[in-house]
Design a protein around this motif. Structure first.
Motif, PDB file in Angstrom:
ATOM      1  N   LYS A   1       0.856  -1.189   0.000  1.00  0.00           N
ATOM      2  CA  LYS A   1       0.000   0.000   0.000  1.00  0.00           C
ATOM      3  C   LYS A   1       0.891   1.239   0.000  1.00  0.00           C
ATOM      4  CE  LYS A   1      -0.524   0.359   4.975  1.00  0.00           C
ATOM      5  NZ  LYS A   1      -1.435   0.586   6.079  1.00  0.00           N
TER       6      LYS A   1
ATOM      7  N   THR B   1      -2.040  -4.075  -7.105  1.00  0.00           N
ATOM      8  CA  THR B   1      -3.443  -4.056  -6.709  1.00  0.00           C
ATOM      9  C   THR B   1      -4.237  -4.931  -7.662  1.00  0.00           C
ATOM     10  OG1 THR B   1      -3.900  -2.119  -8.106  1.00  0.00           O
ATOM     11  CG2 THR B   1      -3.323  -1.683  -5.809  1.00  0.00           C
TER      12      THR B   1
ATOM     13  N   GLY C   1      -5.195   1.956  -7.033  1.00  0.00           N
ATOM     14  CA  GLY C   1      -3.788   2.241  -6.770  1.00  0.00           C
ATOM     15  C   GLY C   1      -3.308   3.474  -7.516  1.00  0.00           C
TER      16      GLY C   1
END
Length: 126
Positions: free
Chosen positions: A83, A111, A117
């Motif tokens: 992330k 992702t 993303g």
């Protein structure tokens, strides 16, 4: 220059690359494929641009490296991470500030759906 149209095309090209390749590859693979897509759209693109920075009387030849620069205005930073973190945001904002670039796009290719993303940034110090 219509930044909205250009960023829309960049995002579309990145989504096309992600749909074809999926998550999990090296950032360099996505970079080369995105470069190919943007070049086929007729954009001026530079990759892995290293620019000097100056700190007091010290000049560093390679202070930072931009993954892709489109039309000498839009910074593209590619990631393949779990992330985004604050460091990723700070990195692209610093690139934009140091180069006086008006727009930045941060992509995380790790992702399931690339639309989850993507972050777009505007340089407010311009």
């Amino acid at each position: 220059m219509n930044y909205n149209k250009i960023t829309e095309n960049i995002i579309g090209a990145a989504i096309e690359v992600h749909k074809a390749l999926g998550p999990g590859l090296l950032e360099s693979a996505y970079q080369k494929c995105l470069f190919y897509e943007l070049d086929s759209l007729g954009y001026s693109i530079k990759k892995e641009i290293t620019l000097p920075i100056t700190y007091k009387q010290l000049t560093l030849d390679h202070g930072y490296r931009i993954d892709l620069l489109v039309e000498n205005k839009i910074v593209i930073e590619l990631k393949n991470v779990e992330k985004f973190t604050d460091v990723h945001t700070a990195q692209i904002l610093t690139y934009m500030k140091l180069g006086n670039y008006p727009i930045g796009l941060l992509f995380n290719f790790n992702t399931k759906l690339l639309k989850n993303g993507i972050k777009r940034f505007i340089n407010t110090s311009e």
